[in-house]
Design a protein around this motif. Structure first.
Motif, PDB file in Angstrom:
ATOM      1  N   ASP A 255      15.677  73.071  -5.666  1.00 30.67           N
ATOM      2  CA  ASP A 255      17.126  73.227  -5.858  1.00 30.67           C
ATOM      3  C   ASP A 255      17.878  73.088  -4.545  1.00 30.67           C
ATOM      4  O   ASP A 255      18.736  73.887  -4.199  1.00 30.67           O
ATOM      5  CB  ASP A 255      17.447  74.590  -6.508  1.00 30.67           C
ATOM      6  N   ARG A 256      17.510  72.068  -3.785  1.00 32.31           N
ATOM      7  CA  ARG A 256      18.124  71.720  -2.502  1.00 32.31           C
ATOM      8  C   ARG A 256      17.933  72.765  -1.412  1.00 32.31           C
ATOM      9  O   ARG A 256      18.585  72.737  -0.381  1.00 32.31           O
ATOM     10  CB  ARG A 256      19.620  71.438  -2.680  1.00 32.31           C
ATOM     11  N   LYS A 257      17.043  73.717  -1.645  1.00 28.56           N
ATOM     12  CA  LYS A 257      16.755  74.727  -0.636  1.00 28.56           C
ATOM     13  C   LYS A 257      15.315  74.542  -0.173  1.00 28.56           C
ATOM     14  O   LYS A 257      14.425  74.311  -0.979  1.00 28.56           O
ATOM     15  CB  LYS A 257      16.916  76.137  -1.218  1.00 28.56           C
ATOM     16  N   PRO A 258      15.091  74.676   1.142  1.00 29.78           N
ATOM     17  CA  PRO A 258      13.721  74.532   1.638  1.00 29.78           C
ATOM     18  C   PRO A 258      12.845  75.710   1.200  1.00 29.78           C
ATOM     19  O   PRO A 258      13.308  76.854   1.173  1.00 29.78           O
ATOM     20  CB  PRO A 258      13.877  74.505   3.154  1.00 29.78           C
ATOM     21  N   ARG A 259      11.624  75.404   0.820  1.00 28.63           N
ATOM     22  CA  ARG A 259      10.667  76.459   0.481  1.00 28.63           C
ATOM     23  C   ARG A 259       9.349  76.128   1.167  1.00 28.63           C
ATOM     24  O   ARG A 259       8.821  75.032   1.037  1.00 28.63           O
ATOM     25  CB  ARG A 259      10.454  76.576  -1.023  1.00 28.63           C
ATOM     26  N   THR A 260       8.845  77.097   1.891  1.00 26.91           N
ATOM     27  CA  THR A 260       7.582  76.944   2.594  1.00 26.91           C
ATOM     28  C   THR A 260       6.570  77.876   1.950  1.00 26.91           C
ATOM     29  O   THR A 260       6.837  79.064   1.788  1.00 26.91           O
ATOM     30  CB  THR A 260       7.734  77.294   4.088  1.00 26.91           C
ATOM     31  N   THR A 261       5.432  77.323   1.579  1.00 23.53           N
ATOM     32  CA  THR A 261       4.367  78.141   1.008  1.00 23.53           C
ATOM     33  C   THR A 261       3.101  77.966   1.839  1.00 23.53           C
ATOM     34  O   THR A 261       2.905  76.940   2.494  1.00 23.53           O
ATOM     35  CB  THR A 261       4.071  77.789  -0.461  1.00 23.53           C
ATOM     36  N   TYR A 262       2.274  78.973   1.781  1.00 22.31           N
ATOM     37  CA  TYR A 262       1.048  79.010   2.562  1.00 22.31           C
ATOM     38  C   TYR A 262      -0.131  79.287   1.647  1.00 22.31           C
ATOM     39  O   TYR A 262      -0.016  80.008   0.668  1.00 22.31           O
ATOM     40  CB  TYR A 262       1.116  80.113   3.629  1.00 22.31           C
ATOM     41  N   ARG A 263      -1.277  78.720   2.016  1.00 26.05           N
ATOM     42  CA  ARG A 263      -2.531  79.022   1.315  1.00 26.05           C
ATOM     43  C   ARG A 263      -3.650  78.893   2.334  1.00 26.05           C
ATOM     44  O   ARG A 263      -3.521  78.173   3.337  1.00 26.05           O
ATOM     45  CB  ARG A 263      -2.747  78.079   0.132  1.00 26.05           C
ATOM     46  N   LEU A 264      -4.720  79.622   2.079  1.00 26.04           N
ATOM     47  CA  LEU A 264      -5.864  79.527   2.978  1.00 26.04           C
ATOM     48  C   LEU A 264      -6.580  78.205   2.775  1.00 26.04           C
ATOM     49  O   LEU A 264      -6.707  77.731   1.648  1.00 26.04           O
ATOM     50  CB  LEU A 264      -6.852  80.672   2.729  1.00 26.04           C
ATOM     51  N   THR A 265      -7.032  77.640   3.846  1.00 29.58           N
ATOM     52  CA  THR A 265      -7.892  76.461   3.775  1.00 29.58           C
ATOM     53  C   THR A 265      -9.305  76.940   3.448  1.00 29.58           C
ATOM     54  O   THR A 265      -9.583  78.152   3.439  1.00 29.58           O
ATOM     55  CB  THR A 265      -7.916  75.719   5.126  1.00 29.58           C
ATOM     56  N   GLU A 266     -10.189  76.006   3.233  1.00 26.33           N
ATOM     57  CA  GLU A 266     -11.590  76.366   2.994  1.00 26.33           C
ATOM     58  C   GLU A 266     -12.138  77.150   4.187  1.00 26.33           C
ATOM     59  O   GLU A 266     -12.837  78.148   4.029  1.00 26.33           O
ATOM     60  CB  GLU A 266     -12.415  75.100   2.756  1.00 26.33           C
ATOM     61  N   ARG A 267     -11.798  76.701   5.383  1.00 23.37           N
ATOM     62  CA  ARG A 267     -12.235  77.413   6.593  1.00 23.37           C
ATOM     63  C   ARG A 267     -11.659  78.815   6.638  1.00 23.37           C
ATOM     64  O   ARG A 267     -12.348  79.776   7.001  1.00 23.37           O
ATOM     65  CB  ARG A 267     -11.823  76.634   7.843  1.00 23.37           C
ATOM     66  N   GLY A 268     -10.395  78.979   6.257  1.00 23.57           N
ATOM     67  CA  GLY A 268      -9.773  80.296   6.229  1.00 23.57           C
ATOM     68  C   GLY A 268     -10.451  81.233   5.248  1.00 23.57           C
ATOM     69  O   GLY A 268     -10.687  82.407   5.546  1.00 23.57           O
TER      70      GLY A 268
END
Length: 98
Positions: free
Chosen positions: A62-75
Motif C-alpha cells: 500500500d505504497r509504504k515500505p515494509r521490511t521483513t526478516y527471516r533466519l537463513t539456513e546458517r542462522g
C-alpha cells in the motif's frame, strides 16, 4: 563448551529465538514484541546479516515500505547449535550433582 558470541549476545539471542519460532517478522513487529529501539534492532540485524544469519526482504505494501526478516539456513543452524550447547551444559551440571 563454547558459546557463539553472535548468538549468545542477549538481544541477538532474542531476535534469533523470535525469528526461529515465527519464521519471519517485520521490523516494526520486532521492535514492539522485543521492546527494543529501532536503532538497537537495526545494529543487531546488520551484524546478523553480515554473518549471513538473517535474510532481509524489502517491499512496498500500500505504497509504504515494509521490511521483513527471516533466519537463513546458517542462522537456523547457529541457533540450533546454541540450544544444543545450552542443553549439554545443563546435562553436565546434572551429572556433576549426582
Amino acid at each position: 563448551m563454547e558459546f557463539d558470541k553472535l548468538v549468545h549476545q542477549p538481544t541477538r539471542l532474542r531476535i534469533f529465538a523470535h525469528l526461529y519460532a515465527n519464521g519471519e517478522a517485520s521490523f516494526t513487529a520486532l521492535t514492539e514484541e522485543l521492546e527494543i529501539t529501532e536503532g538497537n534492532l537495526a545494529s543487531h540485524i546488520e551484524r546478523m546479516e553480515d554473518a549471513d544469519c538473517v535474510a532481509v526482504d524489502k517491499e512496498f505494501v500500500d505504497r509504504k515500505p515494509r521490511t521483513t526478516y527471516r533466519l537463513t539456513e546458517r542462522g537456523e543452524e547457529l541457533f540450533e547449535d546454541h540450544i544444543d550447547t545450552l542443553e549439554a551444559l545443563i546435562d553436565d551440571l546434572k551429572t556433576d550433582d549426582s
